[in-house]
Design an enzyme around this catalytic site. Sequence first.
Site, PDB file in Angstrom:
ATOM      1  N   ILE A  14       0.770  -0.919   0.070  1.00 24.19           N
ATOM      2  CA  ILE A  14       0.213   0.232  -0.182  1.00 24.19           C
ATOM      3  C   ILE A  14       1.009   1.065  -0.221  1.00 24.19           C
ATOM      4  CG2 ILE A  14      -2.094   1.289   1.233  1.00 24.19           C
ATOM      5  CD1 ILE A  14      -2.667  -1.477   2.223  1.00 24.19           C
ATOM      6  N   THR A 132      -5.834  -0.868  10.376  1.00 26.15           N
ATOM      7  CA  THR A 132      -6.729  -2.782   9.089  1.00 26.15           C
ATOM      8  C   THR A 132      -8.281  -2.678  10.489  1.00 26.15           C
ATOM      9  OG1 THR A 132      -6.698  -4.814   9.301  1.00 26.15           O
ATOM     10  CG2 THR A 132      -5.298  -3.526  11.300  1.00 26.15           C
ATOM     11  N   ASP A 133      -9.044  -3.201   9.560  1.00 29.95           N
ATOM     12  CA  ASP A 133     -10.951  -3.412  10.543  1.00 29.95           C
ATOM     13  C   ASP A 133     -10.163  -4.743  11.229  1.00 29.95           C
ATOM     14  OD1 ASP A 133      -9.582  -5.188   8.111  1.00 29.95           O
ATOM     15  OD2 ASP A 133     -11.361  -5.339   7.614  1.00 29.95           O
ATOM     16  N   GLU A 134      -9.405  -5.538  11.098  1.00 32.86           N
ATOM     17  CA  GLU A 134      -8.818  -6.583  11.719  1.00 32.86           C
ATOM     18  C   GLU A 134      -8.718  -6.026  13.942  1.00 32.86           C
ATOM     19  OE1 GLU A 134      -6.308  -9.437  10.540  1.00 32.86           O
ATOM     20  OE2 GLU A 134      -6.608  -9.076   8.470  1.00 32.86           O
ATOM     21  N   TYR A 181      -1.682  -9.788  14.882  1.00 31.09           N
ATOM     22  CA  TYR A 181      -1.309  -9.314  14.209  1.00 31.09           C
ATOM     23  C   TYR A 181      -2.387  -7.772  14.959  1.00 31.09           C
ATOM     24  CZ  TYR A 181      -2.744  -6.104  10.046  1.00 31.09           C
ATOM     25  OH  TYR A 181      -2.469  -5.353   9.316  1.00 31.09           O
ATOM     26  N   LYS A 185      -1.501  -4.027  16.223  1.00 31.74           N
ATOM     27  CA  LYS A 185      -1.959  -2.734  15.396  1.00 31.74           C
ATOM     28  C   LYS A 185      -3.256  -2.354  16.646  1.00 31.74           C
ATOM     29  CE  LYS A 185      -1.413  -1.643  11.995  1.00 31.74           C
ATOM     30  NZ  LYS A 185      -0.964  -0.959  10.878  1.00 31.74           N
ATOM     31  N   TYR A 238      -7.363 -22.293   3.380  1.00 32.98           N
ATOM     32  CA  TYR A 238      -8.184 -22.235   4.864  1.00 32.98           C
ATOM     33  C   TYR A 238      -9.231 -22.850   5.344  1.00 32.98           C
ATOM     34  CZ  TYR A 238      -3.523 -19.914   5.051  1.00 32.98           C
ATOM     35  OH  TYR A 238      -2.364 -19.209   5.002  1.00 32.98           O
ATOM     36  N   HIS A 315      -9.617 -18.181  13.178  1.00 33.48           N
ATOM     37  CA  HIS A 315      -9.681 -17.351  12.050  1.00 33.48           C
ATOM     38  C   HIS A 315     -10.652 -16.122  11.808  1.00 33.48           C
ATOM     39  CE1 HIS A 315      -9.592 -18.153   7.104  1.00 33.48           C
ATOM     40  NE2 HIS A 315      -9.993 -16.535   7.643  1.00 33.48           N
TER      41      HIS A 315
HETATM   42  P1  NAD Z   1       3.471  -4.849   3.238  1.00 36.72           P
HETATM   43  O1  NAD Z   1       3.709  -5.609   4.377  1.00 36.72           O
HETATM   44  O2  NAD Z   1       3.289  -4.825   1.980  1.00 36.72           O
HETATM   45  O3  NAD Z   1       4.398  -3.707   3.641  1.00 36.72           O
HETATM   46  C1  NAD Z   1       4.949  -3.594   5.226  1.00 36.72           C
HETATM   47  C2  NAD Z   1       6.153  -2.069   4.613  1.00 36.72           C
HETATM   48  O4  NAD Z   1       6.971  -1.809   5.584  1.00 36.72           O
HETATM   49  C3  NAD Z   1       7.128  -3.128   4.183  1.00 36.72           C
HETATM   50  O5  NAD Z   1       7.983  -2.099   2.927  1.00 36.72           O
HETATM   51  C4  NAD Z   1       8.342  -3.117   4.918  1.00 36.72           C
HETATM   52  O6  NAD Z   1       9.298  -3.237   4.481  1.00 36.72           O
HETATM   53  C5  NAD Z   1       8.153  -2.259   5.763  1.00 36.72           C
HETATM   54  N1  NAD Z   1       8.578  -2.233   7.276  1.00 36.72           N
HETATM   55  C6  NAD Z   1       8.227  -3.544   8.711  1.00 36.72           C
HETATM   56  N2  NAD Z   1       9.468  -3.423   9.284  1.00 36.72           N
HETATM   57  C7  NAD Z   1       9.771  -2.128   9.322  1.00 36.72           C
HETATM   58  C8  NAD Z   1      10.212  -1.411  10.303  1.00 36.72           C
HETATM   59  N3  NAD Z   1      10.665  -2.036  11.427  1.00 36.72           N
HETATM   60  N4  NAD Z   1      10.921  -0.025   9.794  1.00 36.72           N
HETATM   61  C9  NAD Z   1      10.784   0.238   8.625  1.00 36.72           C
HETATM   62  N5  NAD Z   1       9.949  -0.580   8.034  1.00 36.72           N
HETATM   63  C10 NAD Z   1       9.071  -1.316   8.155  1.00 36.72           C
HETATM   64  O7  NAD Z   1       2.475  -3.947   4.111  1.00 36.72           O
HETATM   65  P2  NAD Z   1       0.885  -3.420   3.760  1.00 36.72           P
HETATM   66  O8  NAD Z   1      -0.494  -4.288   3.485  1.00 36.72           O
HETATM   67  O9  NAD Z   1       1.016  -1.949   2.421  1.00 36.72           O
HETATM   68  O10 NAD Z   1       0.232  -2.454   4.500  1.00 36.72           O
HETATM   69  C11 NAD Z   1       0.883  -1.002   5.041  1.00 36.72           C
HETATM   70  C12 NAD Z   1       0.052  -0.344   6.102  1.00 36.72           C
HETATM   71  O11 NAD Z   1      -1.295  -0.497   5.868  1.00 36.72           O
HETATM   72  C13 NAD Z   1       0.309  -1.646   7.226  1.00 36.72           C
HETATM   73  O12 NAD Z   1       0.238  -1.003   8.684  1.00 36.72           O
HETATM   74  C14 NAD Z   1      -1.350  -2.888   7.736  1.00 36.72           C
HETATM   75  O13 NAD Z   1      -1.361  -2.985   8.306  1.00 36.72           O
HETATM   76  C15 NAD Z   1      -2.026  -1.343   6.808  1.00 36.72           C
HETATM   77  N6  NAD Z   1      -3.127  -3.045   6.673  1.00 36.72           N
HETATM   78  C16 NAD Z   1      -2.510  -3.433   5.440  1.00 36.72           C
HETATM   79  C17 NAD Z   1      -4.090  -3.703   4.721  1.00 36.72           C
HETATM   80  C18 NAD Z   1      -4.240  -5.060   3.539  1.00 36.72           C
HETATM   81  O14 NAD Z   1      -5.164  -5.060   3.110  1.00 36.72           O
HETATM   82  N7  NAD Z   1      -2.553  -5.327   3.153  1.00 36.72           N
HETATM   83  C19 NAD Z   1      -5.509  -3.108   5.165  1.00 36.72           C
HETATM   84  C20 NAD Z   1      -5.424  -2.186   5.590  1.00 36.72           C
HETATM   85  C21 NAD Z   1      -4.605  -2.139   6.630  1.00 36.72           C
HETATM   86  O1  DAU Z   2      -8.711  -6.781   7.103  1.00 32.16           O
HETATM   87  C1  DAU Z   2      -7.340  -6.079   6.426  1.00 32.16           C
HETATM   88  C2  DAU Z   2      -6.454  -6.855   6.110  1.00 32.16           C
HETATM   89  O2  DAU Z   2      -6.224  -8.221   5.318  1.00 32.16           O
HETATM   90  C3  DAU Z   2      -4.643  -6.589   6.717  1.00 32.16           C
HETATM   91  O3  DAU Z   2      -4.789  -5.517   8.096  1.00 32.16           O
HETATM   92  C4  DAU Z   2      -3.687  -7.677   6.584  1.00 32.16           C
HETATM   93  O4  DAU Z   2      -2.182  -6.715   6.735  1.00 32.16           O
HETATM   94  C5  DAU Z   2      -4.007  -7.475   5.723  1.00 32.16           C
HETATM   95  O5  DAU Z   2      -2.536  -8.947   4.829  1.00 32.16           O
HETATM   96  C6  DAU Z   2      -5.446  -8.529   5.323  1.00 32.16           C
HETATM   97  O6  DAU Z   2      -5.218  -9.801   6.303  1.00 32.16           O
HETATM   98  P1  DAU Z   2      -5.791 -11.033   5.473  1.00 32.16           P
HETATM   99  O7  DAU Z   2      -5.862 -12.364   6.836  1.00 32.16           O
HETATM  100  O8  DAU Z   2      -7.549 -11.448   6.095  1.00 32.16           O
HETATM  101  O9  DAU Z   2      -5.555 -10.906   3.998  1.00 32.16           O
HETATM  102  P2  DAU Z   2      -4.926 -12.679   4.120  1.00 32.16           P
HETATM  103  O10 DAU Z   2      -4.737 -12.554   2.183  1.00 32.16           O
HETATM  104  O11 DAU Z   2      -3.859 -13.644   4.315  1.00 32.16           O
HETATM  105  O12 DAU Z   2      -5.692 -13.897   3.693  1.00 32.16           O
HETATM  106  C7  DAU Z   2      -7.403 -13.480   3.344  1.00 32.16           C
HETATM  107  C8  DAU Z   2      -8.118 -14.205   2.848  1.00 32.16           C
HETATM  108  O13 DAU Z   2      -7.917 -15.696   2.768  1.00 32.16           O
HETATM  109  C9  DAU Z   2      -8.562 -14.518   4.769  1.00 32.16           C
HETATM  110  O14 DAU Z   2     -10.123 -15.368   5.551  1.00 32.16           O
HETATM  111  C10 DAU Z   2      -7.305 -16.352   4.493  1.00 32.16           C
HETATM  112  C11 DAU Z   2      -7.348 -16.862   3.731  1.00 32.16           C
HETATM  113  N1  DAU Z   2      -6.701 -17.577   3.288  1.00 32.16           N
HETATM  114  C12 DAU Z   2      -5.273 -17.086   3.171  1.00 32.16           C
HETATM  115  C13 DAU Z   2      -4.390 -17.673   2.198  1.00 32.16           C
HETATM  116  C14 DAU Z   2      -2.993 -17.057   2.265  1.00 32.16           C
HETATM  117  C15 DAU Z   2      -6.488 -18.934   2.532  1.00 32.16           C
HETATM  118  O15 DAU Z   2      -7.787 -19.441   2.338  1.00 32.16           O
HETATM  119  N2  DAU Z   2      -5.116 -19.754   2.037  1.00 32.16           N
HETATM  120  C16 DAU Z   2      -4.121 -18.938   1.966  1.00 32.16           C
HETATM  121  O16 DAU Z   2      -2.952 -19.554   1.715  1.00 32.16           O
END
Ligand code: NAD
Ligand code: DAU
Length: 375
Positions: A14, A132-134, A181, A185, A238, A315
């Site tokens: 992101i 995050t919504d989690e 996680y 957060k 899963y 989960h």
């Molecule tokens: P990501 O894992 O793709 O990226 C995380 C980044 O943070 C990486 O570039 C990593 O190198 C950097 N990082 C990790 N530890 C660090 C540290 N100690 N110091 C400096 N940099 C560090 O994550 P993402 O999916 O892009 O998520 C970004 C943010 O958005 C997170 O805070 C996550 O909780 C939040 N978020 C993610 C989602 C989602 O669906 N991916 C949804 C809602 C909120």
């Molecule tokens: O809701 C926001 C969150 O969404 C963010 O805060 C997290 O950073 C982000 O990783 C994501 O979390 P989830 O656990 O929902 O995402 P993930 O892609 O890991 O899994 C999505 C769904 O799919 C979840 O119900 C678990 C399931 N899953 C995931 C993987 C990796 C599977 O069934 N098989 C898999 O191999």
Amino acid sequence: MKRNILITGGAGFIGSHVVRLFVNKYPDYRIVNLDKLTYAGNLANLKDIEDRPNYLFERADICDFDRVREIMRKYEIDGVIHLAAESHVDRSIKDPFTFARTNVLGTLSLLQAAREYWNGDWEGKLFYHISTDEVYGALELTNPEGVEPPFTTTASSSEHHLAYGRDFFYEDTKYNPHSPYSASKASSDHFVRAFHDTYGMPTIVTNCSNNYGPYQFPEKLIPLFINNIRHGRPLPVYGKGENVRDWLYVEDHARAIDLIFHKGRVADTYNIGGFNEWKNIDLIKVIIRTVDRLLGNAEGTSEHLITYVTDRAGHDLRYAIDSSKLQRELGWEPSLQFEEGIEKTVRWYLDNQAWMDNITSGDYERYYDEMYRNR
Ligand code: NAD
Ligand code: DAU
């Protein structure tokens, strides 16, 4: 207006979209990307903007308080958009300490560095924390009388949308995290709000649903499954695949962050989500159909790859964000229909196989050395 903005985690999924949007849209801003480049950080995500005069990269750990303090001073930072985090739930189950360190102590280190540097002069300053919504926990799957989910509802939006339950996460929903996680957060969100309430620091927290789109690390469901289908590998579902997630295209999240950074109310919270709930197994079938079609395979070719595996511990059953406050107050709404977003996403991963191969082979870690070490 000139601004100096620190974006943490800008080399991640992101964060890279947020950095790109700000660098392109605000040539007068200086955008400093602070990232440790963990396994999830990849500078190749920012190749198209890395030479821009308004973009700078600092490799640093947010937990390194002295470095963060020095960076705040060096670039005269007036706004922080904090995305750096450990983000994968499965990793947090194996290694919760790393999540507490980065997500809790790292956030505290940034807050404290900003507080020291701003020194009580809050005019024009903002600490914007991406959450995050989690943190809200999990919702039930509940049917209105006699209606099988997904059913159509208008309960929480001006538009009709499909839902798997009556309830949604609202900005005032009680925190109830279940995974290490989400617990980390939640803790970081509390620290951010405490810095507002205790010291008066201008802060905003937003809680977003599942993002999807280009540059997502292939440990997460959508890029993992696209890559596995392409290579004819099993798709590990899963449990029964009945968990529900609310999916938002990553550029829509980045647009929301831009809007809230500039127009959001200080000390407030905004939920961001797509009103777009999908049961995992249904989503997986859409991905299979799309990848097969784009690869020129007959429909159903890859369905046999679906493999039901042991469920994730703890989960969460259903996430569903109500983002109507953001829609009503700041006029934001998702720009893409899901079918359009998934098509774009699958195409991107298939067209950018080199990016995927670099990550899965570990080669991306060498990119930093080549690009930055000797500059
Ligand atoms: P990501 O894992 O793709 O990226 C995380 C980044 O943070 C990486 O570039 C990593 O190198 C950097 N990082 C990790 N530890 C660090 C540290 N100690 N110091 C400096 N940099 C560090 O994550 P993402 O999916 O892009 O998520 C970004 C943010 O958005 C997170 O805070 C996550 O909780 C939040 N978020 C993610 C989602 C989602 O669906 N991916 C949804 C809602 C909120
Ligand atoms: O809701 C926001 C969150 O969404 C963010 O805060 C997290 O950073 C982000 O990783 C994501 O979390 P989830 O656990 O929902 O995402 P993930 O892609 O890991 O899994 C999505 C769904 O799919 C979840 O119900 C678990 C399931 N899953 C995931 C993987 C990796 C599977 O069934 N098989 C898999 O191999």
